[in-house]
Design a protein around this motif. Structure first.
Motif, PDB file in Angstrom:
ATOM      1  N   GLN A 146     -19.336 -14.470  36.953  1.00 45.34           N
ATOM      2  CA  GLN A 146     -20.412 -15.184  36.174  1.00 45.34           C
ATOM      3  C   GLN A 146     -20.058 -16.560  35.538  1.00 45.34           C
ATOM      4  N   VAL A 147     -18.712 -16.513  35.119  1.00 50.72           N
ATOM      5  CA  VAL A 147     -18.189 -17.875  34.442  1.00 50.72           C
ATOM      6  C   VAL A 147     -18.067 -19.035  35.571  1.00 50.72           C
ATOM      7  N   LEU A 148     -17.572 -18.271  36.617  1.00 43.65           N
ATOM      8  CA  LEU A 148     -17.553 -19.513  38.141  1.00 43.65           C
ATOM      9  C   LEU A 148     -18.820 -20.021  38.578  1.00 43.65           C
ATOM     10  N   ALA A 149     -19.870 -19.035  38.243  1.00 43.59           N
ATOM     11  CA  ALA A 149     -21.183 -19.482  38.936  1.00 43.59           C
ATOM     12  C   ALA A 149     -21.590 -20.448  38.188  1.00 43.59           C
ATOM     13  N   PHE A 150     -21.296 -20.656  36.743  1.00 47.50           N
ATOM     14  CA  PHE A 150     -21.880 -21.424  35.744  1.00 47.50           C
ATOM     15  C   PHE A 150     -21.160 -22.810  36.210  1.00 47.50           C
ATOM     16  N   ARG A 152     -22.738 -26.263  38.118  1.00 44.48           N
ATOM     17  CA  ARG A 152     -22.901 -27.257  37.580  1.00 44.48           C
ATOM     18  C   ARG A 152     -21.855 -28.610  38.079  1.00 44.48           C
ATOM     19  N   LYS A 153     -20.864 -28.216  38.584  1.00 44.89           N
ATOM     20  CA  LYS A 153     -20.068 -29.002  39.008  1.00 44.89           C
ATOM     21  C   LYS A 153     -20.533 -29.647  40.488  1.00 44.89           C
ATOM     22  N   ARG A 154     -20.782 -28.589  41.291  1.00 45.48           N
ATOM     23  CA  ARG A 154     -21.042 -28.983  42.617  1.00 45.48           C
ATOM     24  C   ARG A 154     -22.145 -27.960  43.330  1.00 45.48           C
ATOM     25  N   GLN A 155     -23.018 -27.645  42.575  1.00 46.95           N
ATOM     26  CA  GLN A 155     -24.290 -26.762  43.251  1.00 46.95           C
ATOM     27  C   GLN A 155     -23.756 -25.678  43.959  1.00 46.95           C
ATOM     28  N   ILE A 156     -22.480 -24.943  43.787  1.00 45.71           N
ATOM     29  CA  ILE A 156     -22.171 -24.098  44.779  1.00 45.71           C
ATOM     30  C   ILE A 156     -22.527 -22.703  43.914  1.00 45.71           C
ATOM     31  N   ARG A 157     -22.796 -21.687  44.848  1.00 45.67           N
ATOM     32  CA  ARG A 157     -23.271 -20.399  44.035  1.00 45.67           C
ATOM     33  C   ARG A 157     -22.117 -19.353  44.138  1.00 45.67           C
ATOM     34  N   VAL A 158     -22.023 -18.378  43.175  1.00 44.66           N
ATOM     35  CA  VAL A 158     -20.901 -17.470  43.298  1.00 44.66           C
ATOM     36  C   VAL A 158     -21.442 -16.186  42.954  1.00 44.66           C
ATOM     37  N   ASN A 159     -21.313 -15.165  43.913  1.00 41.58           N
ATOM     38  CA  ASN A 159     -21.743 -13.946  43.898  1.00 41.58           C
ATOM     39  C   ASN A 159     -20.830 -12.909  44.317  1.00 41.58           C
ATOM     40  N   ILE A 213     -30.048 -17.133  43.776  1.00 43.35           N
ATOM     41  CA  ILE A 213     -29.273 -16.066  43.373  1.00 43.35           C
ATOM     42  C   ILE A 213     -27.774 -16.637  43.155  1.00 43.35           C
ATOM     43  N   THR A 214     -27.171 -16.571  41.929  1.00 39.84           N
ATOM     44  CA  THR A 214     -25.914 -16.724  41.807  1.00 39.84           C
ATOM     45  C   THR A 214     -25.534 -16.117  40.371  1.00 39.84           C
ATOM     46  N   GLY A 215     -24.206 -15.619  40.343  1.00 39.28           N
ATOM     47  CA  GLY A 215     -23.726 -14.861  39.033  1.00 39.28           C
ATOM     48  C   GLY A 215     -23.981 -13.431  38.925  1.00 39.28           C
TER      49      GLY A 215
END
Ligand code: NAI
Length: 286
Positions: free
Chosen positions: A198-202, A206-213, A268-270
């Motif tokens: 979750q934290v890395l998704a944010f 924000r930094k590079r429009q990269i999703r994290v799931n 879908i992210t986080g």
């Protein structure tokens, strides 16, 4: 051009990493893998000798090509972190540039950028010990190999990930429900991995429009799972109790991962996505 994926945690053709690589290759991605240094020799030899040829076969009849295999030990971020005994270890001496920072530098030199980062690795030296009997050292080692390894990989890859890219990791429901036998701090490590998702998704969003799931996967008889010792029981339990009464195949996790790193899942992210025949939704076994 097709997308380029780096998959950390492939050392044979039995685990989730291999299945994810296949699904991504079938969707047209170029495949780079990071293989744990002590397992590198046998993996590369087996690849070269055709031992994996049958399982390299894709649905259209072509073979998955792995463009490059990088030696990796994701518990070390840079050369200064490597302790003497590892430096001297025979299984490490034959390889070089396998810390996270150096692997990312090599990928940058070789290819410039990636689109997809897959983290399919975990290690808990005391996994077979209950949490009450786990040492501080064992607990921290589980977190280092299984949780911080993802933070570190994402941190180092982020600058060379193309906007719109995505990352995925593998987690297990022992993070949020009691699974006796998944010890040594591994349940704690998966809880950290899910929270970090979750934290890395944010931050990466924000930094590079990269999703994290992350995918919370059902039980699979991989090499790592067999080392824990109770995997056959978990597979049986899942078969007997999950809404969908079938054995989970690694390909089903591979396909879900391919969806989660593709533009089909662009909003879908986080998320923790269960790929477990629905077992997580059950309240009691029947
Ligand atoms: P696997 O044995 O195929 O994959 C684990 C990989 O991690 C191995 O290739 C191993 O060499 C690598 N590895 C270990 N320490 C490393 C390090 N320090 N640096 C680099 N690589 C390292 O087994 P599996 O089960 O496919 O595991 C993949 C992921 O799936 C793990 O995160 C695991 O916790 C997760 N998972 C597995 C389940 C199962 O039932 N097999 C269920 C839910 C999640």
């Amino acid at each position: 051009r097709g997308k380029r994926a780096f998959i950390a945690g492939v050392a044979d053709d039995n685990g989730y990493g291999w299945a994810i690589a296949k699904s991504l290759a079938a969707a047209g991605a170029e495949i780079l893998v990071g293989t744990w240094v002590p397992a590198l020799n046998i993996f590369e030899t087996s690849l070269r000798r055709g031992k994996f040829d049958e399982s390299r076969m894709l649905p259209d009849g072509s073979m998955m090509e792995i463009t490059k295999v990088y030696p990796l030990d994701a518990v070390y971020d840079s050369p200064e972190d490597i302790p003497e005994d590892i430096k001297m270890n025979k299984r490490y001496a034959g390889s070089s540039k396998w810390t996270v920072q150096e692997v990312v530098e090599s990928v940058k030199q070789d290819f410039g950028s990636i689109d997809i980062l897959v983290h399919s690795l975990a290690n808990g030296p005391e996994v077979s010990r209950p949490l009450l009997e786990t040492s501080r050292k064992g607990y921290l080692a589980a977190l280092s190999a299984s949780s911080y390894s993802f933070v570190s990989l994402l941190k180092h890859f982020l600058p060379i990930m193309n906007p719109g890219g995505a990352s995925i990791s593998l987690t297990y429901i022992a993070s949020e429900r009691i699974i006796p036998g998944y010890g040594g701090g591994m349940s704690s490590a998966k809880a950290a991995l899910e929270s970090d998702t979750q934290v890395l998704a944010f931050e990466a969003g924000r930094k590079r429009q990269i999703r994290v799931n992350t995918i919370s996967a059902g039980p699979l008889g991989s090499r790592a799972a067999k080392a824990i010792g109770f995997i056959d029981k978990m597979i049986e339990y899942s078969f007997a109790n999950a809404p969908i009464e079938k054995e989970l195949s690694a390909d089903e996790v591979g396909n879900a991962a391919a969806f989660l790193v593709s533009p089909l899942s662009s909003a879908i992210t986080g998320a923790v996505v269960y790929v477990d025949n629905g077992l997580n939704a059950m309240g009691v076994g029947i």
